[in-house]
Write a protein that holds these residues in place. Sequence first.
Motif, PDB file in Angstrom:
ATOM      1  N   ARG A   1       0.809  -1.225   0.000  1.00 36.81           N
ATOM      2  CA  ARG A   1       0.000   0.000   0.000  1.00 36.81           C
ATOM      3  C   ARG A   1       0.840   1.273   0.000  1.00 36.81           C
ATOM      4  NH1 ARG A   1      -5.461  -0.512   1.094  1.00 36.81           N
ATOM      5  NH2 ARG A   1      -6.134  -2.652   1.482  1.00 36.81           N
ATOM      6  N   ASP A   2       2.072   1.193   0.460  1.00 42.86           N
ATOM      7  CA  ASP A   2       2.899   2.402   0.535  1.00 42.86           C
ATOM      8  C   ASP A   2       3.813   2.551  -0.675  1.00 42.86           C
ATOM      9  OD1 ASP A   2       4.469   0.226   1.131  1.00 42.86           O
ATOM     10  OD2 ASP A   2       5.533   1.169   2.800  1.00 42.86           O
ATOM     11  N   LEU A   3       3.620   1.695  -1.694  1.00 43.41           N
ATOM     12  CA  LEU A   3       4.484   1.734  -2.875  1.00 43.41           C
ATOM     13  C   LEU A   3       3.834   2.519  -4.007  1.00 43.41           C
ATOM     14  CD1 LEU A   3       7.029   0.678  -4.407  1.00 43.41           C
ATOM     15  CD2 LEU A   3       5.616  -1.268  -5.129  1.00 43.41           C
ATOM     16  N   LEU A   4       4.623   3.367  -4.642  1.00 40.07           N
ATOM     17  CA  LEU A   4       4.234   4.021  -5.886  1.00 40.07           C
ATOM     18  C   LEU A   4       5.185   3.547  -6.980  1.00 40.07           C
ATOM     19  CD1 LEU A   4       3.641   7.729  -4.784  1.00 40.07           C
ATOM     20  CD2 LEU A   4       1.900   6.007  -5.254  1.00 40.07           C
ATOM     21  N   HIS A   5       4.659   3.350  -8.175  1.00 43.76           N
ATOM     22  CA  HIS A   5       5.516   3.010  -9.305  1.00 43.76           C
ATOM     23  C   HIS A   5       4.962   3.667 -10.557  1.00 43.76           C
ATOM     24  CE1 HIS A   5       2.757   0.183 -11.274  1.00 43.76           C
ATOM     25  NE2 HIS A   5       2.536  -0.392 -10.097  1.00 43.76           N
ATOM     26  N   GLY A   6       5.780   3.773 -11.570  1.00 42.17           N
ATOM     27  CA  GLY A   6       5.357   4.414 -12.800  1.00 42.17           C
ATOM     28  C   GLY A   6       4.511   3.499 -13.669  1.00 42.17           C
ATOM     29  N   VAL A   7       3.671   4.103 -14.501  1.00 45.42           N
ATOM     30  CA  VAL A   7       2.975   3.386 -15.569  1.00 45.42           C
ATOM     31  C   VAL A   7       3.225   4.138 -16.871  1.00 45.42           C
ATOM     32  CG1 VAL A   7       1.163   2.346 -14.156  1.00 45.42           C
ATOM     33  CG2 VAL A   7       0.791   4.610 -15.153  1.00 45.42           C
ATOM     34  N   THR A   8       3.281   3.378 -17.942  1.00 49.56           N
ATOM     35  CA  THR A   8       3.431   3.950 -19.278  1.00 49.56           C
ATOM     36  C   THR A   8       2.164   3.658 -20.057  1.00 49.56           C
ATOM     37  OG1 THR A   8       5.832   3.608 -19.251  1.00 49.56           O
ATOM     38  CG2 THR A   8       4.784   3.945 -21.398  1.00 49.56           C
ATOM     39  N   ILE A   9       1.545   4.719 -20.581  1.00 50.42           N
ATOM     40  CA  ILE A   9       0.275   4.601 -21.296  1.00 50.42           C
ATOM     41  C   ILE A   9       0.552   4.359 -22.774  1.00 50.42           C
ATOM     42  CG2 ILE A   9      -1.964   5.667 -21.704  1.00 50.42           C
ATOM     43  CD1 ILE A   9      -1.251   5.195 -18.731  1.00 50.42           C
ATOM     44  N   ARG A  10      -0.154   3.422 -23.350  1.00 50.87           N
ATOM     45  CA  ARG A  10       0.041   3.069 -24.758  1.00 50.87           C
ATOM     46  C   ARG A  10      -0.559   4.138 -25.664  1.00 50.87           C
ATOM     47  NH1 ARG A  10      -1.972  -2.657 -27.488  1.00 50.87           N
ATOM     48  NH2 ARG A  10      -1.526  -2.128 -29.668  1.00 50.87           N
ATOM     49  N   ASN A  11       0.222   4.638 -26.588  1.00 48.22           N
ATOM     50  CA  ASN A  11      -0.251   5.655 -27.528  1.00 48.22           C
ATOM     51  C   ASN A  11      -1.429   5.129 -28.360  1.00 48.22           C
ATOM     52  OD1 ASN A  11       1.680   7.541 -26.772  1.00 48.22           O
ATOM     53  ND2 ASN A  11       3.161   6.862 -28.306  1.00 48.22           N
ATOM     54  N   GLY A  12      -2.373   6.020 -28.637  1.00 44.51           N
ATOM     55  CA  GLY A  12      -3.498   5.679 -29.486  1.00 44.51           C
ATOM     56  C   GLY A  12      -4.656   5.026 -28.769  1.00 44.51           C
ATOM     57  N   THR A  13      -4.524   4.756 -27.470  1.00 44.95           N
ATOM     58  CA  THR A  13      -5.618   4.151 -26.721  1.00 44.95           C
ATOM     59  C   THR A  13      -6.576   5.229 -26.201  1.00 44.95           C
ATOM     60  OG1 THR A  13      -4.336   4.224 -24.660  1.00 44.95           O
ATOM     61  CG2 THR A  13      -4.194   2.212 -25.995  1.00 44.95           C
ATOM     62  N   LYS A  14      -7.764   4.783 -25.839  1.00 44.05           N
ATOM     63  CA  LYS A  14      -8.712   5.710 -25.230  1.00 44.05           C
ATOM     64  C   LYS A  14      -8.147   6.282 -23.937  1.00 44.05           C
ATOM     65  CE  LYS A  14     -13.144   5.141 -25.403  1.00 44.05           C
ATOM     66  NZ  LYS A  14     -14.549   4.688 -25.249  1.00 44.05           N
ATOM     67  N   LEU A  15      -7.464   5.437 -23.160  1.00 48.69           N
ATOM     68  CA  LEU A  15      -6.886   5.909 -21.905  1.00 48.69           C
ATOM     69  C   LEU A  15      -5.894   7.035 -22.141  1.00 48.69           C
ATOM     70  CD1 LEU A  15      -6.594   5.580 -18.846  1.00 48.69           C
ATOM     71  CD2 LEU A  15      -4.850   3.836 -19.274  1.00 48.69           C
ATOM     72  N   ALA A  16      -5.070   6.917 -23.176  1.00 48.38           N
ATOM     73  CA  ALA A  16      -4.095   7.966 -23.482  1.00 48.38           C
ATOM     74  C   ALA A  16      -4.788   9.298 -23.733  1.00 48.38           C
ATOM     75  CB  ALA A  16      -3.251   7.566 -24.692  1.00 48.38           C
ATOM     76  N   GLY A  17      -5.908   9.248 -24.432  1.00 50.37           N
ATOM     77  CA  GLY A  17      -6.655  10.474 -24.686  1.00 50.37           C
ATOM     78  C   GLY A  17      -7.297  11.044 -23.446  1.00 50.37           C
ATOM     79  N   LEU A  18      -7.633  10.197 -22.496  1.00 48.27           N
ATOM     80  CA  LEU A  18      -8.302  10.660 -21.277  1.00 48.27           C
ATOM     81  C   LEU A  18      -7.338  11.319 -20.302  1.00 48.27           C
ATOM     82  CD1 LEU A  18     -10.675   7.645 -20.441  1.00 48.27           C
ATOM     83  CD2 LEU A  18     -11.183   9.702 -21.774  1.00 48.27           C
ATOM     84  N   VAL A  19      -6.176  10.689 -20.091  1.00 47.20           N
ATOM     85  CA  VAL A  19      -5.284  11.172 -19.041  1.00 47.20           C
ATOM     86  C   VAL A  19      -4.350  12.269 -19.520  1.00 47.20           C
ATOM     87  CG1 VAL A  19      -5.396   8.979 -17.809  1.00 47.20           C
ATOM     88  CG2 VAL A  19      -3.557   9.359 -19.466  1.00 47.20           C
ATOM     89  N   GLY A  20      -4.089  12.333 -20.833  1.00 43.38           N
ATOM     90  CA  GLY A  20      -3.246  13.392 -21.368  1.00 43.38           C
ATOM     91  C   GLY A  20      -1.814  13.339 -20.874  1.00 43.38           C
ATOM     92  N   ALA A  21      -1.325  12.140 -20.559  1.00 46.08           N
ATOM     93  CA  ALA A  21       0.058  11.988 -20.101  1.00 46.08           C
ATOM     94  C   ALA A  21       0.565  10.630 -20.557  1.00 46.08           C
ATOM     95  CB  ALA A  21       0.142  12.103 -18.581  1.00 46.08           C
ATOM     96  N   GLU A  22       1.865  10.559 -20.850  1.00 51.80           N
ATOM     97  CA  GLU A  22       2.446   9.297 -21.292  1.00 51.80           C
ATOM     98  C   GLU A  22       2.871   8.419 -20.124  1.00 51.80           C
ATOM     99  OE1 GLU A  22       5.639  10.025 -23.969  1.00 51.80           O
ATOM    100  OE2 GLU A  22       4.362  10.937 -25.516  1.00 51.80           O
ATOM    101  N   THR A  23       3.328   9.042 -19.054  1.00 48.72           N
ATOM    102  CA  THR A  23       3.751   8.318 -17.860  1.00 48.72           C
ATOM    103  C   THR A  23       3.347   9.092 -16.619  1.00 48.72           C
ATOM    104  OG1 THR A  23       5.931   9.374 -17.794  1.00 48.72           O
ATOM    105  CG2 THR A  23       5.743   7.319 -19.056  1.00 48.72           C
ATOM    106  N   PHE A  24       3.105   8.386 -15.544  1.00 48.36           N
ATOM    107  CA  PHE A  24       2.866   8.994 -14.239  1.00 48.36           C
ATOM    108  C   PHE A  24       2.943   7.914 -13.174  1.00 48.36           C
ATOM    109  CE2 PHE A  24      -1.190   8.354 -16.435  1.00 48.36           C
ATOM    110  CZ  PHE A  24      -1.897   7.543 -15.554  1.00 48.36           C
ATOM    111  N   GLU A  25       2.939   8.332 -11.913  1.00 48.45           N
ATOM    112  CA  GLU A  25       3.063   7.415 -10.792  1.00 48.45           C
ATOM    113  C   GLU A  25       1.678   6.960 -10.318  1.00 48.45           C
ATOM    114  OE1 GLU A  25       6.279   6.640  -8.827  1.00 48.45           O
ATOM    115  OE2 GLU A  25       6.740   6.950 -10.956  1.00 48.45           O
TER     116      GLU A  25
END
Length: 233
Positions: free
Chosen positions: A139-163
Motif C-alpha cells: 500500500r505504501d508503494l508508488l511506481h510508474g505506468v506507461t500509457i500506450r499511444n493511441g488508446t482511449k486511456l491515453a486520450g483521457l489522461v493526457g500523459a504518457e507516464t505517471f506514478e
Amino acid sequence: MSRKPRIAVIMDENTSVDGTRYDTSKSYFAAIHRAGGLPFGIPYLADLVAPVVEEFDGFLSVGGRIGFPEAWYVDGDRSQYQPSDRLAVEQALMEGFLARNKAVLGICNGMQMLGCLHGCRMVSDVHASWPGALNHDKRDLLHGVTIRNGTKLAGLVGAETFEVNTFHREALVEVSDGVVAAAHGPDGVIEAIEVPGRSFALGLQWHPEKFASADHPGTRVFDAFVQAARRTD
C-alpha cells in the motif's frame, strides 16, 4: 433537462475477516460525486441485478479479494481467496451493463473481471509468477505506468507516464484479441485494459480513487466515466 448520471457501485466486503459486513472505501463514492455523478452502493442481492442494469447509467466494479473461477487463471493456477456471494451478482451486473453498452469502469478486482469476461487470463500471485515483477501488494508503494499511444486511456489522461499506487496480488497476464492492454508498469505488468467498440469499458489495476482530491492524471478517468454515463432525459 440533463440530470446527473446514476452510478451503481458494487459493494466490497470484509473478506479478510469473515465476510459478514459490507466494507467499501468512501473514496469511490467521493470520486464519482466529484466528477458529477450520483453513486449508489449495490449489495449482493440477485433480484437487484435487472432493475439496476435497467435504471442506472454506469457501473463501477471496485477493488476486492474474492475467489474467481479457476478457468480465469492460467493452467495450474487458482484463486487464493475465499468464495463470495459478490461474484455472481457482480458478474451479472457487469455483463448486463456491457450488453447495453453502458459505461463500465473496473478497478483492481474489477479490471480482472472485465478482462476475464473477454477471454483474458490471470495469475493468483504476480510477484511469484512474473520474473522480475515488483511486489505489487504494498500500500505504501508508488511506481510508474506507461500509457500506450493511441488508446482511449491515453486520450483521457493526457500523459504518457505517471506514478500510481499498487496493492494487488493477482494480475492479468494473457490478453485476448477482444481487449487492448492500455498501460504497463516498469516490470511489464499490465496496468490498464480497454474494450474496443464499447462506449466506455475501461479497467485499471491501480486505485485512482485514492488520488481523487489531488491533481493526478488518473482522476480524469472518473471525469470521463461519468461523462460517458451521462444522458439527457
